[in-house]
Design a protein around this motif. Structure first.
Motif, PDB file in Angstrom:
ATOM      1  N   TRP A   1     -11.466  -4.324  11.862  1.00 39.65           N
ATOM      2  CA  TRP A   1     -10.168  -3.641  12.040  1.00 39.65           C
ATOM      3  C   TRP A   1     -10.114  -3.083  13.458  1.00 39.65           C
ATOM      4  CZ3 TRP A   1      -6.171  -2.040   8.465  1.00 39.65           C
ATOM      5  CH2 TRP A   1      -5.311  -1.053   8.963  1.00 39.65           C
TER       6      TRP A   1
ATOM      7  N   PRO B   1     -17.340   6.628  16.757  1.00 36.66           N
ATOM      8  CA  PRO B   1     -16.029   7.159  17.147  1.00 36.66           C
ATOM      9  C   PRO B   1     -15.615   8.344  16.277  1.00 36.66           C
ATOM     10  CG  PRO B   1     -15.785   5.124  15.883  1.00 36.66           C
ATOM     11  CD  PRO B   1     -17.252   5.312  16.123  1.00 36.66           C
ATOM     12  N   VAL B   2     -14.852   9.228  16.895  1.00 31.70           N
ATOM     13  CA  VAL B   2     -14.201  10.321  16.157  1.00 31.70           C
ATOM     14  C   VAL B   2     -12.706  10.105  16.309  1.00 31.70           C
ATOM     15  CG1 VAL B   2     -13.752  12.797  16.143  1.00 31.70           C
ATOM     16  CG2 VAL B   2     -16.086  11.948  16.445  1.00 31.70           C
ATOM     17  N   PHE B   3     -12.006   9.994  15.175  1.00 32.36           N
ATOM     18  CA  PHE B   3     -10.576   9.679  15.250  1.00 32.36           C
ATOM     19  C   PHE B   3      -9.726  10.924  15.068  1.00 32.36           C
ATOM     20  CE2 PHE B   3     -12.633   5.727  14.027  1.00 32.36           C
ATOM     21  CZ  PHE B   3     -12.117   4.876  14.976  1.00 32.36           C
TER      22      PHE B   3
ATOM     23  N   ARG C   1     -13.188  -2.066  15.425  1.00 33.19           N
ATOM     24  CA  ARG C   1     -14.270  -1.729  14.503  1.00 33.19           C
ATOM     25  C   ARG C   1     -14.795  -2.963  13.758  1.00 33.19           C
ATOM     26  NH1 ARG C   1     -11.222   3.275  11.582  1.00 33.19           N
ATOM     27  NH2 ARG C   1      -9.474   2.942  13.000  1.00 33.19           N
TER      28      ARG C   1
ATOM     29  N   PRO D   1     -18.311   3.122   7.374  1.00 31.90           N
ATOM     30  CA  PRO D   1     -17.493   3.901   6.424  1.00 31.90           C
ATOM     31  C   PRO D   1     -16.423   3.099   5.698  1.00 31.90           C
ATOM     32  CG  PRO D   1     -17.697   5.054   8.536  1.00 31.90           C
ATOM     33  CD  PRO D   1     -18.304   3.702   8.729  1.00 31.90           C
ATOM     34  N   ASP D   2     -15.926   2.050   6.328  1.00 31.79           N
ATOM     35  CA  ASP D   2     -14.819   1.305   5.719  1.00 31.79           C
ATOM     36  C   ASP D   2     -15.135  -0.189   5.702  1.00 31.79           C
ATOM     37  OD1 ASP D   2     -12.336   0.173   4.991  1.00 31.79           O
ATOM     38  OD2 ASP D   2     -11.240   1.832   5.935  1.00 31.79           O
ATOM     39  N   PRO D   3     -15.154  -0.801   4.529  1.00 33.22           N
ATOM     40  CA  PRO D   3     -15.396  -2.251   4.467  1.00 33.22           C
ATOM     41  C   PRO D   3     -14.161  -3.067   4.870  1.00 33.22           C
ATOM     42  CG  PRO D   3     -15.085  -1.367   2.254  1.00 33.22           C
ATOM     43  CD  PRO D   3     -15.036  -0.191   3.198  1.00 33.22           C
ATOM     44  N   PHE D   4     -13.052  -2.366   5.121  1.00 38.11           N
ATOM     45  CA  PHE D   4     -11.785  -3.017   5.472  1.00 38.11           C
ATOM     46  C   PHE D   4     -11.450  -4.107   4.447  1.00 38.11           C
ATOM     47  CE2 PHE D   4     -13.558  -1.570   9.667  1.00 38.11           C
ATOM     48  CZ  PHE D   4     -12.769  -0.455   9.750  1.00 38.11           C
ATOM     49  N   PHE D   5     -11.023  -5.279   4.917  1.00 37.66           N
ATOM     50  CA  PHE D   5     -10.611  -6.331   3.978  1.00 37.66           C
ATOM     51  C   PHE D   5     -11.524  -7.550   4.084  1.00 37.66           C
ATOM     52  CE2 PHE D   5      -7.174  -3.502   4.937  1.00 37.66           C
ATOM     53  CZ  PHE D   5      -6.860  -3.071   3.668  1.00 37.66           C
TER      54      PHE D   5
END
Lengths: 264, 293
Positions: free
Chosen positions: B26, B291-293, B29, B177-181
């Protein structure tokens, strides 16, 4: 008058927070600095049931301060990866405030291109999630520069976020999830409570005239019989803003960091 | 058991001109950037690319590999606009099929379930239904009679993914943290090629505690390549973050000469190890903060 001074950024943060008043248990997504601080302030004050994320993949029990984290560790209460975000938002339990590049008199918004679609003068992000957000849950907008380039005449160049434009609705029927709430700008707060959801002046920032706001808007604004001033931040709100933005990133949002009260 | 390990070049050799390729991750990332660079070095052309776009899309566009792009956005995350995408989009250099980012996953889901389409309200009343060529509507056959967008299946010839760990038979874990798609990209594809930071033994990859980080079963996977820092300059949490300095330099390199220089330094290099050295070395890449968003 209040006995404390405040910046335009702080005024806009407090105005943005109002978008999430009485929202209940929904995901509050404030995208870019002012909306994010607004959502955070709402959660810390009058809307504690709001859900928020760390802007990456976790739900947090308290708003994460903006900027460098230092020693701060987010209080994680759940997981919200992008896949789950769509699951949630298609179910409607979200209120987002974003900063599109353009909005029109219907509340239609654009984040894709400026100019011709096939050979645009400016290519922006792309439609992102605007079509899905706008047809499923509540949305508000923030514009740091209220001008006829951002609040445009006619329709936006590429309708990403949908609005109160029956000509585009399937069979002319208003989509059930369409729910536009507030537009916060550097000049005023607008809402959609005019006739047939026309955009209306809700409040003027101190020192700004109706004529200024209308001149900076590409379409006719509805004006109620009396237009109040945007409420000044309270001392309590300002104290929360200091905690949420300890590095004062808010001072960089508006050129010259003007005061919130611009009366001479 | 099938040993699915293969070099990047063998993965690229299984791709053909004109194929439809899905890319996981993504924005900036967990993008399979080493594979993207391998495609840049190949003669592949006329690709249809489907991506939650970042520098993968920007590089493929500047290298002239993309005939058609299916996307909701292209962004470098901490740098909101992707300069290579912006330049190519403004020049009208490729065919655009722009849809809401939720529609992308919906189309992948349809393909994964071998359905021709899935209905959604997303896109209704927006310009998507006017601009995305061939997008059709469907009316509910039930009493409500509501009209929907019929989001077509986004069937992929190949999916390209980068994960934290894999084994030689195609089991994977995504620890970021996120597996996305990535799961849907894999299921929508005829062939899925996975690069990983670490190749580990099957007994170690997926203990009971880590089972929930296993995004899809190994039958989804065609090939595995161990490519440490293979997502650089994008983030691969928790291993390393977004290389903002690198992406800034990359973003500034859109003019032909500057892009040729970037290519020479970072793309047209003999090995991935040479890339890591050019990008600052392994210890530098490992130290890039998350990263910090």
């Amino acid at each position: 008058m209040t006995d404390h001074s405040y910046s335009l950024a702080e005024l806009c943060i407090c105005a943005a927070a109002e978008a999430w008043r009485n929202n209940g248990e929904v995901l509050a997504s404030g995208i870019t600095l002012i909306p994010r601080l607004g959502a955070s302030l709402a959660k810390l004050t009058f809307s504690p049931d709001l859900m928020m994320t760390d802007s990456e993949a976790y739900l947090v029990a308290e708003p994460v301060p903006v900027g460098k984290r230092g020693g701060y560790a987010p209080v994680i209460e759940g997981w919200m990866p992008y896949a789950r975000t769509f699951d949630l938002l298609w179910g409607g339990r979200r209120h987002a405030m974003i900063g599109p590049t353009q909005v029109d008199r219907f509340g239609q918004s654009n984040l894709s291109v400026i100019g011709d679609y096939t050979k645009p003068a400016a290519a922006l992000l792309g439609v992102r999630g605007l079509p899905g957000n706008s047809i499923h849950h509540a949305n508000s907008y923030f514009f740091p520069i209220h001008s006829t380039r951002s609040l445009v005449k006619g329709e936006v160049d590429m309708v990403g976020g949908i609005g109160y434009n029956p000509a585009r609705w399937p069979s002319g029927i208003q989509p059930r999830g369409l729910d536009l709430r507030l537009i916060v700008t550097d000049l005023a707060v607008l809402d959609f409570e005019g006739k047939n959801h026309a955009i209306r002046v809700r409040s003027l920032h101190p020192g700004i005239t109706l004529e200024q706001v209308q001149a900076a808007t590409g379409f006719e604004l509805e004006v109620p019989a009396s237009v109040p001033l945007t409420p000044a931040p309270t001392a309590e709100q300002l104290a929360y803003i200091v905690k949420l933005d300890p590095q004062r990133l808010r001072d960089g949002v508006f050129k010259g960091n003007p005061p919130g009260d611009r009366r001479a | 058991m099938i040993d699915k390990r293969m070099p990047l070049e063998d993965m690229v050799a299984q791709l053909r001109d004109g194929m439809t390729i899905g890319i996981g991750g993504w924005g900036a990332r967990r993008k399979p950037m080493a594979l993207i660079r391998a495609i840049l070095r190949s003669s592949l052309k006329d690709l249809t690319v489907i991506s939650y776009g970042g520098p993968d899309v920007g590089m493929l566009l500047s290298a002239g590999k993309i005939k058609k792009l299916v996307f909701g956005f292209v962004s470098l995350d901490l740098i909101p606009l992707e300069p290579h995408f912006k330049a190519a989009r403004q020049a009208g250099n490729f065919e655009v099929w722009e849809v809401d980012e939720g529609m992308v996953q919906w189309g992948l889901r349809a393909a994964a379930a071998r359905l021709p389409f899935l209905p959604t309200r997303v896109g209704l009343a927006s310009d998507i239904v006017r601009r995305a060529a061939g997008l059709k509507m469907i009316k509910s056959p039930y009493a409500d009679g509501e009209e929907f967008v019929a989001m077509p299946a986004l069937r992929l010839d190949a999916a390209l993914l980068h994960v934290n760990e894999a084994d030689s038979v195609g089991n994977t874990v995504i620890l970021s943290p996120d597996p996305f798609f990535d799961d849907l990209f894999g299921r929508a594809a005829d062939r899925t090629f996975v690069t990983c930071e670490r190749l580990v033994a099957t007994a170690e990859i997926c203990t009971a505690e880590r089972a929930r980080y296993n995004p899809f079963e190994r039958s989804v996977v065609t090939g595995v390549a161990c490519v440490p820092y293979g997502a650089h300059p994008t983030a691969n949490g928790p291993d390393y973050g977004i290389d903002v300095a690198h992406l800034t330099a990359y973003g500034a390199a859109t003019a032909p000469e500057a892009w040729a220089d970037y290519r020479a330094r970072y793309v047209d290099v003999p090995t991935h190890e040479a890339y890591v050295a050019a990008a600052g070395g392994a210890s530098h890449l490992a130290s890039i903060p998350l990263p910090v968003f």
